[in-house]
Design an enzyme around this catalytic site. Structure first.
Site, PDB file in Angstrom:
ATOM      1  N   LYS A  44     -10.040  -1.221  10.707  1.00 21.66           N
ATOM      2  CA  LYS A  44     -10.081  -2.445   9.905  1.00 21.66           C
ATOM      3  C   LYS A  44     -10.250  -3.676  10.785  1.00 21.66           C
ATOM      4  CE  LYS A  44      -7.020  -0.392   6.438  1.00 21.66           C
ATOM      5  NZ  LYS A  44      -7.855  -0.057   5.278  1.00 21.66           N
ATOM      6  N   CYS A  87      -4.745   2.328  -3.658  1.00 21.48           N
ATOM      7  CA  CYS A  87      -3.497   2.889  -3.101  1.00 21.48           C
ATOM      8  C   CYS A  87      -2.323   1.943  -3.312  1.00 21.48           C
ATOM      9  CB  CYS A  87      -3.636   3.192  -1.613  1.00 21.48           C
ATOM     10  SG  CYS A  87      -4.868   4.422  -1.237  1.00 21.48           S
ATOM     11  N   HIS A 134       0.874  -1.174   0.000  1.00 27.43           N
ATOM     12  CA  HIS A 134       0.000   0.000   0.000  1.00 27.43           C
ATOM     13  C   HIS A 134       0.914   1.227   0.000  1.00 27.43           C
ATOM     14  CE1 HIS A 134      -2.743   2.971   1.856  1.00 27.43           C
ATOM     15  NE2 HIS A 134      -3.744   2.174   1.549  1.00 27.43           N
ATOM     16  N   ASP A 136       3.455  -4.432   7.916  1.00 28.86           N
ATOM     17  CA  ASP A 136       2.193  -3.709   7.792  1.00 28.86           C
ATOM     18  C   ASP A 136       1.080  -4.737   7.999  1.00 28.86           C
ATOM     19  OD1 ASP A 136      -0.170  -2.601   6.961  1.00 28.86           O
ATOM     20  OD2 ASP A 136       0.647  -1.673   5.163  1.00 28.86           O
ATOM     21  N   GLN A 148      -4.134  -5.317   6.998  1.00 28.48           N
ATOM     22  CA  GLN A 148      -5.116  -6.253   6.435  1.00 28.48           C
ATOM     23  C   GLN A 148      -5.114  -7.602   7.135  1.00 28.48           C
ATOM     24  OE1 GLN A 148      -7.477  -5.505   4.591  1.00 28.48           O
ATOM     25  NE2 GLN A 148      -6.820  -3.542   3.776  1.00 28.48           N
TER      26      GLN A 148
HETATM   27  N1  PMP Z   1      -1.621  -0.679   4.645  1.00 25.11           N
HETATM   28  C1  PMP Z   1      -2.557  -1.469   4.105  1.00 25.11           C
HETATM   29  C2  PMP Z   1      -2.184  -2.848   3.626  1.00 25.11           C
HETATM   30  C3  PMP Z   1      -3.867  -1.009   4.000  1.00 25.11           C
HETATM   31  O1  PMP Z   1      -4.807  -1.796   3.447  1.00 25.11           O
HETATM   32  C4  PMP Z   1      -4.197   0.283   4.492  1.00 25.11           C
HETATM   33  C5  PMP Z   1      -5.603   0.837   4.406  1.00 25.11           C
HETATM   34  N2  PMP Z   1      -6.236   0.657   3.167  1.00 25.11           N
HETATM   35  C6  PMP Z   1      -3.182   1.056   5.049  1.00 25.11           C
HETATM   36  C7  PMP Z   1      -1.922   0.544   5.113  1.00 25.11           C
HETATM   37  C8  PMP Z   1      -3.438   2.430   5.578  1.00 25.11           C
HETATM   38  O2  PMP Z   1      -4.240   2.370   6.725  1.00 25.11           O
HETATM   39  P1  PMP Z   1      -4.842   3.689   7.365  1.00 25.11           P
HETATM   40  O3  PMP Z   1      -5.507   4.438   6.240  1.00 25.11           O
HETATM   41  O4  PMP Z   1      -5.815   3.194   8.376  1.00 25.11           O
HETATM   42  O5  PMP Z   1      -3.716   4.457   7.961  1.00 25.11           O
END
Ligand code: PMP
Length: 412
Positions: free
Chosen positions: A232, A370, A129, A206, A209
């Site tokens: 999440k 993203c 991401h 990270d 997910q």
């Molecule tokens: N890393 C991953 C794998 C994600 O899916 C996301 C959220 N889509 C993020 C980071 C960012 O998370 P947040 O917007 O809650 O900071």
């Protein structure tokens, strides 16, 4: 099984008990944000209605209660992510905030020189991401380090051998996701982290997910830093944490200066408090921390084994059904241990597909998720993504499959 069924009863997730476009909502956008059960809403409202006060600085009763609630939330969450005595957890506003804290905290000088020096190397996986890529681009720029990418193969898989070839004595950081949000790929992160750690790099996971499903456990991993978000995992938006080895967290240069994170302050300089306060300058989101811990308790009470089995079954059902449709390609069809199914259709733009599904009350996400470099690497444009949570049912998967089939007829 019973507990899981109880979570799907109307009223347990208030926001889901509604119709969209005249049809009961089928919410399949959980990789973006999950919904909160009443247990979480109640925990936050009980805190706000009874204990709300600023923490750590007061001798009065409400301040002590608020401090206790905040620190209890921290220790509950540490247990939730399998932290041991050598681990610590810092509250953040989410995964993005946590990853920025790590990347900048390793790149910028504090009392001592930063961890990253000119000519050092940072390796990030190609599944990331933007939140686990862009902070490293900036950290490389700020420190003079070099950014290298562990590229996936044509199917979007990461290989341990490829990492072995990329590691050098100058590799100081390795960052990888526990599950790719754009494809649902579940990389062998345990082996990757172990290999990078043995080579002397600090390792970053990270877990955005994965935290609500097959939750990574710190004590079982060679992981220095693990980031996750509350929204999440059935918790509040704008909450999250950076958990990891205390020794590694101590290496981070603090980036947010102010109250609570200092020890002694003079006119010209200050010394900083020990962890976790050191990285938590300012008044934190206490109700958010309470809600986040309540979400972890909700997951544990529902039962991780039951959740994992349910989500695997929903993913398998959706992936199989979608792949059987003419002109549809499912990404990462082999992926097990993810709750995400991302796909492309030959004659339909994801935006149009998502709009037609919404007309049927089905919420999915469309676009680049993203993760533009990954989709570029795979030779893909935007995709359509369905993602599951504990309240989803096989009947909703059937609605998705029927909805996609019908949309493809209209659009084809
Ligand atoms: N890393 C991953 C794998 C994600 O899916 C996301 C959220 N889509 C993020 C980071 C960012 O998370 P947040 O917007 O809650 O900071």
């Amino acid at each position: 099984g019973d507990l899981l069924q109880r979570t799907t009863l109307p009223g347990v997730f208030p926001c889901l008990a509604q119709s969209v476009n005249g049809v009961p909502l089928a919410y399949l956008d959980n990789a973006a944000t999950t919904h909160m059960p009443l247990a979480v809403l109640d925990a936050m409202s009980a805190f706000e209605g009874r204990d709300r006060s600023n923490i750590h600085r007061g001798v009065h009763t409400l301040s002590q209660r608020a401090t206790d609630a905040f620190e209890q939330a921290r220790s509950d969450l540490k247990r939730f992510v399998g932290a041991g005595p050598a681990h610590e957890l810092v509250f953040t506003s989410g995964t993005t905030d946590a990853l920025n804290m790590v990347a900048n905290g390793l790149a910028l000088a504090g009392d001592g020189p930063p961890w990253l020096q000119p000519g050092d190397e940072i390796i990030v996986s190609g599944l990331e991401h933007h939140a686990n890529l862009v902070p490293w681009q900036q950290a490389a720029r700020r420190s003079g380090a070099l950014l290298r990418v562990l590229r996936p193969d044509a199917q979007g898989r990461l290989h341990v051998d490829d990492l072995a070839r990329l590691l050098t004595p100058r590799t100081m950081v390795f960052a990888v996701t526990a599950c790719a949000n754009a494809t649902g790929e579940r990389p062998p992160y345990e082996e990757l982290l172990a290999l990078a750690s043995e080579a002397g790099a600090l390792t970053v996971l990270d877990a955005a997910q994965a935290v609500a499903h097959e939750t990574p456990q710190l004590m079982a991993l060679a992981c220095d830093f693990m980031a996750f978000s509350g929204h999440k995992m059935y918790g509040p938006m704008g909450t999250g944490a950076l958990a990891g080895r205390r020794k590694s967290l101590e290496r981070l240069t603090p980036l947010r200066f102010g109250g609570d994170m200092v020890e002694r302050v003079g006119e010209q300089d200050a010394s900083f408090a020990p962890l976790p306060a050191r990285l938590e300058g300012g008044t934190p989101n206490v109700a958010g921390a309470v809600g986040l811990a309540a979400a972890a308790a909700f997951i544990e009470q529902t039962g991780r084994g039951a959740i994992d089995a349910h989500l695997r079954a929903l993913r398998a059902h959706a992936a199989k059904g979608l792949a059987a449709l003419d002109g549809v390609t499912v990404l990462a069809p082999h992926a097990h241990g993810s709750a995400i199914v991302s796909f492309v259709a030959r004659n339909a733009h994801p935006h149009d597909l998502g709009t037609l599904l919404d007309e049927r009350g089905i919420a999915v996400r469309t676009g680049h998720h993203c993760a533009q470099p990954l989709l570029d690497h795979l030779g893909l444009g935007p995709t359509t993504r369905a993602s599951f949570a504990i309240y989803n049912t096989h009947e909703e998967v059937e609605r998705l499959l029927a909805g996609v089939a019908q949309a493809l007829e209209v659009l084809g």
